[in-house]
Design a protein around this motif. Structure first.
Motif, PDB file in Angstrom:
ATOM      1  N   LEU A  22      -5.926   6.492  -0.073  1.00  0.00           N
ATOM      2  CA  LEU A  22      -4.511   6.053  -0.625  1.00  0.00           C
ATOM      3  C   LEU A  22      -4.453   4.721  -0.745  1.00  0.00           C
ATOM      4  CD1 LEU A  22      -2.394   8.647   0.953  1.00  0.00           C
ATOM      5  CD2 LEU A  22      -2.978   8.785  -1.265  1.00  0.00           C
ATOM      6  N   ILE A  23      -4.352   3.822   0.363  1.00  0.00           N
ATOM      7  CA  ILE A  23      -4.199   2.508   0.536  1.00  0.00           C
ATOM      8  C   ILE A  23      -4.963   1.644  -0.377  1.00  0.00           C
ATOM      9  CG2 ILE A  23      -4.271   0.453   1.981  1.00  0.00           C
ATOM     10  CD1 ILE A  23      -3.266   2.233   4.199  1.00  0.00           C
ATOM     11  N   PRO A  24      -6.180   1.981  -0.485  1.00  0.00           N
ATOM     12  CA  PRO A  24      -7.019   1.133  -1.644  1.00  0.00           C
ATOM     13  C   PRO A  24      -6.230   0.810  -2.990  1.00  0.00           C
ATOM     14  CG  PRO A  24      -8.395   2.544  -0.478  1.00  0.00           C
ATOM     15  CD  PRO A  24      -7.274   2.810  -0.125  1.00  0.00           C
ATOM     16  N   LYS A  25      -5.834   1.870  -3.386  1.00  0.00           N
ATOM     17  CA  LYS A  25      -4.963   1.804  -4.851  1.00  0.00           C
ATOM     18  C   LYS A  25      -3.692   0.959  -4.783  1.00  0.00           C
ATOM     19  CE  LYS A  25      -2.547   4.598  -8.306  1.00  0.00           C
ATOM     20  NZ  LYS A  25      -2.175   5.881  -8.583  1.00  0.00           N
ATOM     21  N   TRP A  26      -2.926   1.126  -3.529  1.00  0.00           N
ATOM     22  CA  TRP A  26      -1.780   0.449  -3.456  1.00  0.00           C
ATOM     23  C   TRP A  26      -1.996  -1.021  -3.296  1.00  0.00           C
ATOM     24  CZ3 TRP A  26      -0.117   4.495   0.775  1.00  0.00           C
ATOM     25  CH2 TRP A  26       0.248   5.695   0.111  1.00  0.00           C
ATOM     26  N   ALA A  27      -2.986  -1.360  -2.477  1.00  0.00           N
ATOM     27  CA  ALA A  27      -3.548  -2.696  -2.051  1.00  0.00           C
ATOM     28  C   ALA A  27      -3.851  -3.463  -3.450  1.00  0.00           C
ATOM     29  CB  ALA A  27      -4.605  -2.574  -1.295  1.00  0.00           C
ATOM     30  N   ALA A  28      -4.596  -2.651  -4.504  1.00  0.00           N
ATOM     31  CA  ALA A  28      -4.901  -3.265  -5.676  1.00  0.00           C
ATOM     32  C   ALA A  28      -3.729  -3.419  -6.599  1.00  0.00           C
ATOM     33  CB  ALA A  28      -6.047  -2.428  -6.375  1.00  0.00           C
ATOM     34  N   LEU A  29      -2.685  -2.558  -6.533  1.00  0.00           N
ATOM     35  CA  LEU A  29      -1.691  -3.137  -7.320  1.00  0.00           C
ATOM     36  C   LEU A  29      -0.934  -3.929  -6.631  1.00  0.00           C
ATOM     37  CD1 LEU A  29      -0.499   0.901  -7.815  1.00  0.00           C
ATOM     38  CD2 LEU A  29      -1.378  -0.912  -9.508  1.00  0.00           C
ATOM     39  N   PHE A  30      -0.717  -4.130  -5.398  1.00  0.00           N
ATOM     40  CA  PHE A  30       0.172  -5.143  -4.894  1.00  0.00           C
ATOM     41  C   PHE A  30      -0.788  -6.576  -4.971  1.00  0.00           C
ATOM     42  CE2 PHE A  30       1.087  -7.824  -1.184  1.00  0.00           C
ATOM     43  CZ  PHE A  30       2.374  -7.823  -1.092  1.00  0.00           C
ATOM     44  N   LYS A  31      -1.724  -6.742  -4.850  1.00  0.00           N
ATOM     45  CA  LYS A  31      -2.637  -7.798  -4.931  1.00  0.00           C
ATOM     46  C   LYS A  31      -2.562  -8.513  -6.574  1.00  0.00           C
ATOM     47  CE  LYS A  31      -4.759 -10.131  -2.516  1.00  0.00           C
ATOM     48  NZ  LYS A  31      -4.380 -11.374  -1.746  1.00  0.00           N
ATOM     49  N   SER A  32      -2.638  -7.650  -7.306  1.00  0.00           N
ATOM     50  CA  SER A  32      -2.508  -7.815  -8.775  1.00  0.00           C
ATOM     51  C   SER A  32      -1.170  -8.647  -9.259  1.00  0.00           C
ATOM     52  CB  SER A  32      -2.540  -6.630  -9.774  1.00  0.00           C
ATOM     53  OG  SER A  32      -1.554  -5.882  -9.624  1.00  0.00           O
ATOM     54  N   GLU A  33      -0.293  -8.452  -8.371  1.00  0.00           N
ATOM     55  CA  GLU A  33       0.875  -9.007  -8.702  1.00  0.00           C
ATOM     56  C   GLU A  33       1.241 -10.221  -7.528  1.00  0.00           C
ATOM     57  OE1 GLU A  33       4.086  -6.100  -8.616  1.00  0.00           O
ATOM     58  OE2 GLU A  33       3.404  -4.995 -10.247  1.00  0.00           O
ATOM     59  N   ASN A  34       0.474 -10.294  -6.468  1.00  0.00           N
ATOM     60  CA  ASN A  34       0.723 -11.168  -5.144  1.00  0.00           C
ATOM     61  C   ASN A  34      -0.462 -11.519  -5.030  1.00  0.00           C
ATOM     62  OD1 ASN A  34       4.032 -10.339  -4.862  1.00  0.00           O
ATOM     63  ND2 ASN A  34       2.796  -8.474  -5.059  1.00  0.00           N
TER      64      ASN A  34
ATOM     65  N   SER B  93       6.682   4.204  -5.712  1.00  0.00           N
ATOM     66  CA  SER B  93       6.372   4.572  -7.197  1.00  0.00           C
ATOM     67  C   SER B  93       5.344   5.260  -7.211  1.00  0.00           C
ATOM     68  CB  SER B  93       6.249   3.062  -7.752  1.00  0.00           C
ATOM     69  OG  SER B  93       7.593   2.392  -7.868  1.00  0.00           O
ATOM     70  N   ASP B  94       4.259   4.993  -6.596  1.00  0.00           N
ATOM     71  CA  ASP B  94       2.950   6.176  -6.899  1.00  0.00           C
ATOM     72  C   ASP B  94       3.350   7.482  -6.761  1.00  0.00           C
ATOM     73  OD1 ASP B  94       0.300   6.193  -7.440  1.00  0.00           O
ATOM     74  OD2 ASP B  94      -0.184   6.375  -5.509  1.00  0.00           O
ATOM     75  N   PHE B  95       4.374   7.896  -6.098  1.00  0.00           N
ATOM     76  CA  PHE B  95       4.713   9.338  -5.536  1.00  0.00           C
ATOM     77  C   PHE B  95       5.754   9.718  -6.510  1.00  0.00           C
ATOM     78  CE2 PHE B  95       2.491   8.274  -1.607  1.00  0.00           C
ATOM     79  CZ  PHE B  95       1.707   9.172  -1.549  1.00  0.00           C
TER      80      PHE B  95
END
Length: 296
Positions: A105-117, A293-295
């Motif tokens: 789960l976290i790899p996807k969330w981390a990628a989304l977060f890093k794309s904006e931060n 948001s992912d859920f």
């Protein structure tokens, strides 16, 4: 040394005007003149000398200006850093997670977060449920994401369920129990391959056995990771209790098989945990928002 006076000197020096320096510093021109005189007295050195209608720097002031430029640049850098940190553009977020969310789960969330931060550092540590809770409580992590029993949490931790997974008993596709339906008493006669003590899988299995009043199965092999557990089960030895999130693909492609245990349905909560009664940082709020948001 008065840093405010040093900044006044800098503004007069770079603009060449007491009037313009007063405008920039939002004070009166006489106030600038007065403070510069006091600064010269404090230093025991002249900073400006008249030349026509204006002023020019003394030799000492020219050298002081060069050094002051570094200070002013550093001040602006610090101000920018503070503003960016407050707006969650920089900083570090420490996340601790159990194996399942850390890998699936976290790899996807981390990628989304890093794309904006992009300038925010994410430090993600994988551990078991007990350790995740302890690290969060002891301020070694900002956020804990884990699959496990809410009973593991202390009163200091705010537990928020994200979704409900399911735990499956699995064996190799060639195992005699593959795709069969048996009792829990029969299931626990098998040798098990499990994670270490403190892992949620181990605690779930213990809880199930206690509830149904059967003995805890023999744990013949113990690994610190789920991948190793899965590979051993695939190789044909023993059984395991694992999240469907981790083994669904193996079951669907025929490398593993489920064992259906009568009257046993094992929900497995995936949750996000923070410290209770603590104001969350902007960074933490942004990461949690991505998770939720992912859920949706």
């Amino acid at each position: 040394m008065n840093l405010h006076s040093l900044k006044l000197f800098y503004q007069v020096a770079v603009t060449g005007s007491f009037t313009r320096a007063a405008e920039i510093m939002h004070i009166s021109q006489p106030a600038v003149s007065s403070q510069i005189k006091r600064f010269e007295h404090e230093l025991g050195m002249a900073l400006f000398k008249k030349e026509g209608r204006g002023v020019v720097l003394t030799n000492f002031a020219e050298e002081l200006l060069e050094r002051t430029k570094t200070l002013i640049a550093s001040e602006k850098y610090i101000e920018t850093f503070i503003e960016e940190y407050k707006s969650a553009k920089v900083g570090t977020l420490h996340i601790v997670a159990t194996y399942l969310p850390a890998n699936f789960l976290i790899p996807k969330w981390a990628a989304l977060f890093k794309s904006e931060n992009e300038d925010v550092s994410l430090i993600i540590t994988t551990t078991n449920t007990k350790s995740a809770c302890e690290q969060l409580k002891n301020y070694k992590a900002d956020l804990a994401i884990f699959g496990g029993l809410s009973s593991e949490m202390s009163a200091e931790v705010l537990y928020e369920q994200l979704f409900e997974d399911e735990l499956w008993f699995v064996v190799a596709a060639t195992h005699p129990l593959a795709n069969s339906e048996i009792t829990l008493k029969e299931m626990v006669e098998e040798s098990f391959i499990m994670r270490e003590e403190g892992s949620s899988m181990r605690e779930y299995l213990r809880s199930i056995c206690h509830t149904h009043q059967v003995k805890m199965p023999k744990v013949s092999l113990q690994f610190s990771g789920i991948n190793e557990t899965i590979r051993s089960v695939k190789a044909g030895y023993g059984a395991s209790l694992i999240s469907s999130l981790a083994v669904r693909e193996y079951v669907e492609n025929g490398q593993l098989a489920r064992v259906y245990v009568q009257d046993v349905h094992i929900p497995h909560n995936i949750a996000v945990c923070t410290r209770r009664n603590e104001k969350q940082s902007t960074l933490l709020q942004k990461f949690i928002k991505i998770i939720k948001s992912d859920f949706k």
